[in-house]
Design a protein around this motif. Structure first.
Motif, mmCIF file in Angstrom:
data_model
loop_
_atom_site.group_PDB
_atom_site.id
_atom_site.type_symbol
_atom_site.label_atom_id
_atom_site.label_comp_id
_atom_site.label_asym_id
_atom_site.label_seq_id
_atom_site.Cartn_x
_atom_site.Cartn_y
_atom_site.Cartn_z
ATOM 1 N N LEU A 63 0.482 -1.338 -0.105
ATOM 2 C CA LEU A 63 0.168 0.152 0.151
ATOM 3 C C LEU A 63 1.248 1.714 -0.392
ATOM 4 O O LEU A 63 0.844 1.887 -0.839
ATOM 5 C CB LEU A 63 -0.586 0.170 1.415
ATOM 6 N N MET A 64 1.499 1.130 0.757
ATOM 7 C CA MET A 64 2.260 2.158 0.668
ATOM 8 C C MET A 64 3.717 2.679 -0.408
ATOM 9 O O MET A 64 3.755 3.817 -0.735
ATOM 10 C CB MET A 64 3.862 2.232 1.602
ATOM 11 N N GLY A 65 3.716 1.531 -1.029
ATOM 12 C CA GLY A 65 4.656 1.362 -2.459
ATOM 13 C C GLY A 65 4.212 1.894 -3.479
ATOM 14 O O GLY A 65 4.357 3.058 -4.190
ATOM 15 N N ILE A 66 2.520 1.808 -3.156
ATOM 16 C CA ILE A 66 1.610 2.451 -4.378
ATOM 17 C C ILE A 66 1.886 3.910 -4.110
ATOM 18 O O ILE A 66 1.828 4.655 -5.380
ATOM 19 C CB ILE A 66 0.362 1.936 -3.922
ATOM 20 N N LEU A 67 1.424 4.262 -3.095
ATOM 21 C CA LEU A 67 1.449 5.778 -2.347
ATOM 22 C C LEU A 67 2.964 5.983 -2.941
ATOM 23 O O LEU A 67 2.695 7.641 -3.393
ATOM 24 C CB LEU A 67 0.934 5.701 -0.882
ATOM 25 N N VAL A 68 4.129 6.096 -2.893
ATOM 26 C CA VAL A 68 5.793 6.228 -3.119
ATOM 27 C C VAL A 68 6.029 7.302 -4.518
ATOM 28 O O VAL A 68 5.719 7.428 -4.820
ATOM 29 C CB VAL A 68 6.606 5.531 -2.850
ATOM 30 N N GLU A 69 5.003 5.644 -5.108
ATOM 31 C CA GLU A 69 5.247 5.292 -6.858
ATOM 32 C C GLU A 69 4.425 6.613 -7.063
ATOM 33 O O GLU A 69 5.390 7.294 -8.317
ATOM 34 C CB GLU A 69 4.944 3.768 -7.850
ATOM 35 N N GLY A 70 2.823 7.123 -6.924
ATOM 36 C CA GLY A 70 2.454 7.998 -6.594
ATOM 37 C C GLY A 70 1.959 8.166 -8.009
ATOM 38 O O GLY A 70 0.289 9.322 -8.356
ATOM 39 N N THR A 71 1.811 7.482 -9.385
ATOM 40 C CA THR A 71 1.373 8.731 -11.038
ATOM 41 C C THR A 71 -0.305 7.256 -11.514
ATOM 42 O O THR A 71 -0.163 7.642 -12.386
ATOM 43 C CB THR A 71 2.554 7.892 -11.602
ATOM 44 N N SER A 72 0.348 6.347 -10.461
ATOM 45 C CA SER A 72 -1.303 5.149 -10.791
ATOM 46 C C SER A 72 -2.091 5.838 -10.223
ATOM 47 O O SER A 72 -2.376 6.442 -9.726
ATOM 48 C CB SER A 72 -0.732 3.868 -10.445
ATOM 49 N N GLY A 73 -3.694 5.618 -11.190
ATOM 50 C CA GLY A 73 -4.574 5.411 -10.554
ATOM 51 C C GLY A 73 -5.166 5.210 -9.311
ATOM 52 O O GLY A 73 -5.769 5.571 -9.077
ATOM 53 N N ALA A 74 -4.830 3.732 -9.268
ATOM 54 C CA ALA A 74 -4.780 3.713 -7.338
ATOM 55 C C ALA A 74 -4.470 4.232 -6.615
ATOM 56 O O ALA A 74 -5.209 4.936 -5.548
ATOM 57 C CB ALA A 74 -4.543 2.369 -7.232
ATOM 58 N N ALA A 75 -3.119 5.376 -7.031
ATOM 59 C CA ALA A 75 -3.137 5.854 -6.323
ATOM 60 C C ALA A 75 -3.214 7.565 -5.883
ATOM 61 O O ALA A 75 -3.976 8.248 -4.777
ATOM 62 C CB ALA A 75 -1.259 6.276 -5.982
ATOM 63 N N LYS A 76 -4.208 7.593 -7.085
ATOM 64 C CA LYS A 76 -4.642 9.278 -7.105
ATOM 65 C C LYS A 76 -6.007 8.903 -6.079
ATOM 66 O O LYS A 76 -6.354 9.962 -5.985
ATOM 67 C CB LYS A 76 -4.554 9.290 -9.278
ATOM 68 N N LEU A 77 -7.131 7.355 -7.011
ATOM 69 C CA LEU A 77 -7.788 7.476 -6.317
ATOM 70 C C LEU A 77 -7.541 7.719 -4.831
ATOM 71 O O LEU A 77 -8.568 8.403 -3.957
ATOM 72 C CB LEU A 77 -8.276 6.383 -6.225
ATOM 73 N N LEU A 78 -6.660 6.960 -4.218
ATOM 74 C CA LEU A 78 -6.597 7.032 -2.454
ATOM 75 C C LEU A 78 -5.974 8.615 -1.702
ATOM 76 O O LEU A 78 -7.044 8.650 -0.802
ATOM 77 C CB LEU A 78 -5.328 6.545 -2.471
ATOM 78 N N ARG A 79 -5.047 9.249 -2.774
ATOM 79 C CA ARG A 79 -4.993 10.250 -1.929
ATOM 80 C C ARG A 79 -6.364 11.303 -2.699
ATOM 81 O O ARG A 79 -6.630 11.999 -1.761
ATOM 82 C CB ARG A 79 -3.852 11.296 -3.291
ATOM 83 N N ALA A 80 -6.841 11.232 -3.688
ATOM 84 C CA ALA A 80 -8.276 11.779 -3.837
ATOM 85 C C ALA A 80 -8.988 11.720 -2.810
ATOM 86 O O ALA A 80 -10.388 13.011 -2.702
ATOM 87 C CB ALA A 80 -8.901 11.804 -5.401
ATOM 88 N N ASN A 81 -8.804 10.968 -1.735
ATOM 89 C CA ASN A 81 -9.995 9.861 -0.717
ATOM 90 C C ASN A 81 -9.260 10.711 0.792
ATOM 91 O O ASN A 81 -9.736 10.405 1.503
ATOM 92 C CB ASN A 81 -10.656 8.729 -0.520
ATOM 93 N N GLY A 82 -8.247 11.500 0.784
ATOM 94 C CA GLY A 82 -7.453 11.918 2.038
ATOM 95 C C GLY A 82 -6.968 10.884 2.812
ATOM 96 O O GLY A 82 -5.411 11.209 3.488
ATOM 97 N N ILE A 83 -5.898 9.850 1.851
ATOM 98 C CA ILE A 83 -5.680 8.487 2.621
ATOM 99 C C ILE A 83 -3.599 8.575 1.883
ATOM 100 O O ILE A 83 -3.697 8.750 0.122
ATOM 101 C CB ILE A 83 -6.084 6.925 2.066
ATOM 102 N N THR A 84 -2.529 8.993 2.902
ATOM 103 C CA THR A 84 -1.799 9.934 2.049
ATOM 104 C C THR A 84 -0.543 8.918 2.899
ATOM 105 O O THR A 84 -0.935 8.001 3.456
ATOM 106 C CB THR A 84 -1.589 11.179 2.816
ATOM 107 N N LEU A 85 0.279 9.236 2.023
ATOM 108 C CA LEU A 85 1.852 8.442 3.064
ATOM 109 C C LEU A 85 1.895 8.274 4.474
ATOM 110 O O LEU A 85 2.187 6.677 5.082
ATOM 111 C CB LEU A 85 2.558 8.400 1.858
ATOM 112 N N LEU A 86 1.664 9.448 4.542
ATOM 113 C CA LEU A 86 2.639 9.892 5.773
ATOM 114 C C LEU A 86 0.852 9.137 6.834
ATOM 115 O O LEU A 86 1.370 8.945 7.684
ATOM 116 C CB LEU A 86 2.459 11.552 6.110
ATOM 117 N N LYS A 87 0.055 9.272 6.790
ATOM 118 C CA LYS A 87 -1.086 8.451 6.857
ATOM 119 C C LYS A 87 -0.400 6.945 7.041
ATOM 120 O O LYS A 87 -1.155 6.117 8.366
ATOM 121 C CB LYS A 87 -2.278 8.819 6.741
ATOM 122 N N VAL A 88 -1.034 6.503 6.345
ATOM 123 C CA VAL A 88 -0.603 5.221 6.610
ATOM 124 C C VAL A 88 0.295 4.214 7.149
ATOM 125 O O VAL A 88 0.542 3.274 7.960
ATOM 126 C CB VAL A 88 -0.710 4.708 4.790
#
Length: 228
Positions: free
Chosen positions: A111-136
């Motif tokens: 999950l953290m890897g997805i957020l660190v990579e940051g450019t995928s649709g999954a990462a964008k959806l997570l950030r759009a819903n307030g799910i950030t790397l620091l919170k994870v």
């Protein structure tokens, strides 16, 4: 005898002509210098920036197969491969596990890897819903606890059973579609969510991710495959 000005000029000339002066570091330092597998290092360097047949050859070389229970995929019997974003997410997951000083790479690491990579649709959806790397990271510490201060993780922390199942789930879903193409970070995130007992699922749920958002992501996966 050369003057100070002449010596400085010679030194500056040497720096400007030295190829190592401009080269970027090959990996991130986390105590001991991690060395990614060749396939993952290539994947991290590869991306949509390349164009023309060169990009095609480079991306095909990146099809660094992540650990999977499906040998037919890695043997090339089916035209299914991991996307470069998914491979980079996996590489970042290992680094995040090392940063957290965990002995293994679990679903929380994926999950953290997805957020660190940051450019995928999954990462964008997570950030759009307030799910950030620091919170994870914070939730991972709450769910799994903090590692000992002086513990050093392996260079490539092995996958937990849950993380392996998330990878296998992602491949399975792609195989079920009956279509060629890529297993993406979107598939990977859905694989994490599919196991309610995994640390990744618990972290996502605590941060507001739910089945409705998972269904939205699944629809995105289907639409993307239809456009190919």
């Amino acid at each position: 005898m050369a003057t100070a000005a002449q010596a400085a000029a010679v030194f500056l000339s040497f720096l400007s002509s030295s190829p190592s002066h401009h080269s970027a570091p090959s990996s991130v330092s986390l105590g001991a210098t991690p060395v990614l597998p060749v396939s993952l290092r290539v994947a991290a360097a590869a991306g949509p920036r390349l164009s023309s047949p060169l990009r095609g050859r480079r991306i095909s070389a990146v099809i660094a197969q992540l650990p999977t229970a499906h040998p037919e995929v890695s043997n090339g019997d089916k035209k299914i491969r991991w996307s470069s974003r998914a491979v980079r997410s996996f590489a970042m997951a290992e680094l995040e596990a090392r940063k957290m000083r965990y002995p293994t790479t679990g679903t929380e690491g994926l999950l953290m890897g997805i957020l660190v990579e940051g450019t995928s649709g999954a990462a964008k959806l997570l950030r759009a819903n307030g799910i950030t790397l620091l919170k994870v990271r914070e939730e991972a510490a709450n769910v799994l606890g903090k590692s000992e201060m002086f513990y050093f993780s392996p260079m490539h922390p092995p996958l937990t059973k849950a993380a392996q199942q998330a990878l296998d789930w992602a491949v399975n879903e792609k195989l079920k579609s009956g279509e060629d193409g890529e297993v993406t970070a979107n598939h990977l995130l859905l694989g994490i969510w599919s196991d309610k007992e995994s640390a990744g699922h618990k972290i996502l749920a605590s941060l507001g991710f739910d089945d409705e958002k998972a269904i939205l992501l699944a629809k995105t996966v289907i639409l993307c495959s239809m456009r190919r």
